[in-house]
Scaffold this motif. Sequence first.
Motif, short mmCIF file in Angstrom:
data_model
loop_
_atom_site.label_atom_id
_atom_site.label_comp_id
_atom_site.label_asym_id
_atom_site.label_seq_id
_atom_site.Cartn_x
_atom_site.Cartn_y
_atom_site.Cartn_z
N TYR A 141 -20.84 87.33 -6.22
CA TYR A 141 -19.78 88.37 -6.80
C TYR A 141 -19.44 87.92 -8.19
CZ TYR A 141 -16.18 91.40 -7.35
OH TYR A 141 -15.18 92.31 -7.86
N ILE A 142 -18.65 86.51 -8.33
CA ILE A 142 -18.09 85.99 -9.47
C ILE A 142 -19.20 86.17 -10.47
CG2 ILE A 142 -17.12 84.19 -10.46
CD1 ILE A 142 -15.64 83.57 -8.10
N LEU A 143 -20.38 85.46 -10.28
CA LEU A 143 -21.32 85.65 -11.23
C LEU A 143 -21.78 86.90 -11.81
CD1 LEU A 143 -24.50 83.08 -9.96
CD2 LEU A 143 -22.05 82.75 -11.37
N LEU A 144 -22.09 87.92 -11.05
CA LEU A 144 -22.09 89.12 -11.41
C LEU A 144 -20.93 89.71 -12.14
CD1 LEU A 144 -23.92 90.76 -8.39
CD2 LEU A 144 -24.81 90.12 -10.58
N ALA A 145 -19.72 89.44 -11.90
CA ALA A 145 -18.53 90.31 -12.37
C ALA A 145 -18.16 89.54 -13.59
CB ALA A 145 -17.28 90.26 -11.35
N ALA A 146 -18.35 88.13 -13.72
CA ALA A 146 -17.87 87.47 -14.90
C ALA A 146 -19.18 87.55 -15.87
CB ALA A 146 -17.29 86.31 -14.33
N GLY A 147 -20.26 87.48 -15.17
CA GLY A 147 -21.46 87.02 -16.37
C GLY A 147 -22.14 88.09 -16.86
N THR A 148 -21.86 89.18 -16.11
CA THR A 148 -22.88 90.30 -16.48
C THR A 148 -21.98 91.55 -16.61
OG1 THR A 148 -23.31 91.31 -14.36
CG2 THR A 148 -24.68 89.19 -15.06
N THR A 149 -22.74 92.68 -17.38
CA THR A 149 -22.09 94.07 -17.00
C THR A 149 -22.67 94.85 -16.39
OG1 THR A 149 -23.54 94.49 -19.07
CG2 THR A 149 -21.41 93.79 -19.52
N LEU A 150 -23.34 94.30 -15.13
CA LEU A 150 -23.84 95.16 -14.16
C LEU A 150 -23.18 95.83 -13.29
CD1 LEU A 150 -26.94 92.74 -12.87
CD2 LEU A 150 -27.15 94.70 -14.39
N MET A 151 -21.56 95.08 -13.12
CA MET A 151 -20.65 95.80 -12.09
C MET A 151 -20.06 97.15 -12.81
SD MET A 151 -20.18 94.32 -9.39
CE MET A 151 -20.99 92.87 -8.37
N PRO A 152 -19.84 97.96 -12.17
CA PRO A 152 -19.00 99.16 -12.80
C PRO A 152 -17.66 98.46 -13.05
CG PRO A 152 -19.63 99.60 -10.49
CD PRO A 152 -20.20 98.26 -10.88
N GLU A 153 -17.10 99.11 -14.13
CA GLU A 153 -15.75 98.69 -14.51
C GLU A 153 -14.61 98.14 -13.68
OE1 GLU A 153 -14.16 98.23 -18.67
OE2 GLU A 153 -15.71 99.58 -18.44
N LYS A 154 -14.74 99.27 -12.84
CA LYS A 154 -13.63 99.04 -11.68
C LYS A 154 -13.40 97.82 -10.73
CE LYS A 154 -11.85 103.60 -10.45
NZ LYS A 154 -12.11 104.92 -9.80
N VAL A 155 -14.83 97.44 -10.57
CA VAL A 155 -14.87 96.01 -9.96
C VAL A 155 -14.95 95.00 -10.45
CG1 VAL A 155 -15.62 97.73 -7.73
CG2 VAL A 155 -17.21 96.62 -9.06
N ARG A 156 -14.88 94.89 -11.86
CA ARG A 156 -15.02 93.59 -12.41
C ARG A 156 -13.88 92.71 -12.41
NH1 ARG A 156 -17.53 95.79 -18.02
NH2 ARG A 156 -19.10 97.09 -17.28
N LEU A 157 -14.09 91.67 -12.51
CA LEU A 157 -12.74 90.64 -12.18
C LEU A 157 -11.53 90.89 -13.29
CD1 LEU A 157 -14.36 87.53 -10.58
CD2 LEU A 157 -12.93 89.45 -9.59
N VAL A 158 -10.59 90.68 -13.00
CA VAL A 158 -9.48 90.46 -14.04
C VAL A 158 -8.92 89.16 -13.86
CG1 VAL A 158 -7.45 91.51 -14.84
CG2 VAL A 158 -8.86 93.19 -13.73
N ARG A 159 -8.67 88.62 -12.62
CA ARG A 159 -7.91 87.44 -12.35
C ARG A 159 -8.98 86.38 -12.29
NH1 ARG A 159 -2.98 88.13 -8.81
NH2 ARG A 159 -2.31 86.06 -9.91
N TYR A 160 -9.83 86.16 -13.28
CA TYR A 160 -10.96 85.07 -13.27
C TYR A 160 -10.44 83.75 -12.44
CZ TYR A 160 -13.83 87.84 -16.07
OH TYR A 160 -14.57 88.84 -16.77
N ARG A 161 -9.58 83.58 -12.94
CA ARG A 161 -9.09 82.01 -12.68
C ARG A 161 -8.72 81.88 -11.28
NH1 ARG A 161 -5.65 79.32 -17.23
NH2 ARG A 161 -7.17 79.17 -18.72
N LEU A 162 -7.89 82.87 -10.75
CA LEU A 162 -7.41 82.84 -9.34
C LEU A 162 -8.58 82.68 -8.50
CD1 LEU A 162 -5.27 82.74 -7.21
CD2 LEU A 162 -5.16 85.20 -7.45
N TRP A 163 -9.66 83.81 -8.50
CA TRP A 163 -10.83 83.98 -7.81
C TRP A 163 -11.76 82.65 -7.91
CZ3 TRP A 163 -13.45 87.28 -4.69
CH2 TRP A 163 -12.95 88.47 -4.45
N MET A 164 -12.01 82.04 -9.11
CA MET A 164 -12.72 81.15 -9.21
C MET A 164 -12.16 79.84 -8.41
SD MET A 164 -14.19 81.48 -13.03
CE MET A 164 -15.31 82.66 -13.51
#
Length: 154
Positions: free
Chosen positions: A102-125
């Motif tokens: 999920y992080i790969l998709l959300a951080a590395g691509t624009t495949l995810m709809p805006e709403k479910v893209r990550l905001v707090r990358y660092r915390l997730w990673m």
Amino acid sequence: MHEGFLGTAAPRYADLILLLELTMGLGLLFGAFLAGIRKFRAHAWCQSVIVLMNAASIVLFMLPSFRSHVSPRIPLKLGKSFYALAAAHAALGTVVECAALYILLAAGTTLMPEKVRLVRYRLWMRTVLAAWWVVILLGVATYARWYIPNLFRR
Ligand code: HEM
């Protein structure tokens, strides 16, 4: 079954997974370091390759092993460390691998709809990296319980 090379009772494929997974875990730590020194492209490449290789190692080796050795004994034998360790490992491992993809998709691509893209990358990673290492340790515990006779009963 081919004998392993680590001198335990493990077959060769299990020794291979063990070494591969430890190497990948160290690779992720190195990748985190790359982010720390602001080499973000290298960081993204490093982590992506490892997460995808890990998906392959799950699908090719661990899932088949789980299906033949563990799932037929659930829930009846879950009280035994042999199955409990493997089941805990597999359950958390599934969550962690999904979160990593999920992080790969959300951080590395624009495949995810805006709403479910990550905001707090660092915390997730960071959270996924820490949980990943817990999964590795549970994997090592599974290996030890399965292939080092008498370790848990002495
Ligand atoms: C982040 C994800 C994962 C990591 C880092 C990981 C790591 C490891 C490690 C280090 C071992 C020890 C080597 C061995 O005993 O062969 C192992 C074994 C094992 N893992 Fe995983 N694992 C992950 C995900 C999973 C998943 C999702 C499943 C099942 C659905 C799973 C099932 C197993 C099983 C059954 C074994 C014992 C394999 C055998 O020796 O036959 N793992 N894992």
